[in-house]
Design an enzyme around this catalytic site. Sequence first.
Site, PDB file in Angstrom:
ATOM      1  CB  CYS A 149      45.633  60.507  52.594  1.00 56.61           C
ATOM      2  SG  CYS A 149      45.206  58.875  51.710  1.00 56.61           S
ATOM      3  CG  ASP A 325      43.541  67.313  50.095  1.00 60.43           C
ATOM      4  OD1 ASP A 325      43.827  66.213  50.373  1.00 60.43           O
ATOM      5  OD2 ASP A 325      44.028  67.832  48.853  1.00 60.43           O
ATOM      6  CG  HIS A 327      46.380  63.964  49.720  1.00 55.45           C
ATOM      7  ND1 HIS A 327      44.967  63.882  49.835  1.00 55.45           N
ATOM      8  CD2 HIS A 327      46.598  62.746  49.503  1.00 55.45           C
ATOM      9  CE1 HIS A 327      44.593  62.709  49.905  1.00 55.45           C
ATOM     10  NE2 HIS A 327      45.658  61.943  49.716  1.00 55.45           N
TER      11      HIS A 327
END
Length: 467
Positions: A149, A325, A327
């Site tokens: 990430c 994001d 993820h």
Amino acid sequence: MNDFERFGRNVVRTFYDPPPCNESNEPIWLLGQRYDSRPPLPKPAPSDSSTTATATAQAERNEDESWIRTSIDDKERKEAPNGEDPTQYGNWPSAFLDDFESRVWMTYRSGFSPIQKSQDPKATSAMSFRVRMQNLASPGFTSDAGFGCMIRSGQCILANALQILRLGRDWRWQENHADKDHAEILSLFADDPQAPFSIHRFVEHGAAVCGKYPGEWFGPSAAARCIQDLANKHREAGLKVYVSGDGADVYEDKLKQVAVDEDGLWQPTLILVGTRLGIDKITPVYWEALKASLQIPQSIGIAGGRPSASHYFVGVQGNNFYYLDPHSTRPLLPFHPPSLAAATSDTPNLTASTTSVSSTTSSTTIVPPADSIPAPSDPRQSLYPPSDLSTCHTRRIRRLQIREMDPSMLLAFLVTSEADYQDWKEGVQGVQGKSVVHVQDKEPPPRGQEREGAIDEVESWDEDGLQ
């Protein structure tokens, strides 16, 4: 992931991470661009009271409908990109959504060529439990889920800097309109060892230089170092990179050594400032300065978020920070060289097997020959179909309050000229509260290397001379 697992994850995400609604009247800032949270109400024309009331109500209704509309043209786009329901975007300015969607969004990917594990016995203990379990029987990593990430956030910083540099800050993504220059930028970040800014290159360089095992989570410092070194290797990108080091101090003499060429001309330079603004949480004295870092025109965003879970922050409204994001695991972005000429003019080591070994880590990345990747038949056409390009953009807004953010982060700024640098310098220094970036004229000498003769200038005092 099967359909049942995907459905279950979406249900959990709906309850625990609902799409935010715009409930504030404060302006929204996105990488230096300001957007009014609410549209100005139209001034009523003079008329009788009944006609005025009817016209005003109709005008307000029309404003509200246009304000929450998320498509550019209802006839051309029946739904939001990536199959997302437009009704989830509550009361957000459409211009802000268009800008947000135009930012490059890098996420976890799967199905790419394996990144070999390190043979060092310490490598396994450096991985998280999740990464160890999901790669237990595999000799390499075919997905960066669970450890990539911060790398993806770093890719976001670099990709958006290149996009602004090449296409301009006002460029907007349109799903049904192919843009060759935009596609060429994304190809630099394809999930393939040949791409200069791929996940493979980041992991390889992190192992060789930063002491990071393949499969180990990167911190802001390692991400910044990789961005700098990979950009230096791929000079065709046309971007210099300056890294502040271990603190928030930017030394002007060192910066100019990077940014100014032999002819004395300032080159486009990405300034990366790794900092820590507290112990467990961001100390409130830094709040206003951190908000301001996303409001100045040179802003490229912030990589950080929660402990061991990095996000790419691009916007701020009050005490709320908006981010992309990483993820979310998607299929790999394939590599397509811009043209046959470009594919054959790359550095020689891109067409052979490369091995990097350091004192603490070792990894091997097998690079397929460049001629095994087909080039587009027409160099004027986009390198990717819209379905691939759309995986790098989203209108899905995510929000985090500043008091919930991890204090360790990487701030990014793009300066393109000497005048731009002076504007940036004034912007980061003229903030309320305590500054998050400190600009110094020169880097101080290391301890033990102070100026010769300084000791002779110190006045001596004996006990009789003390009052």
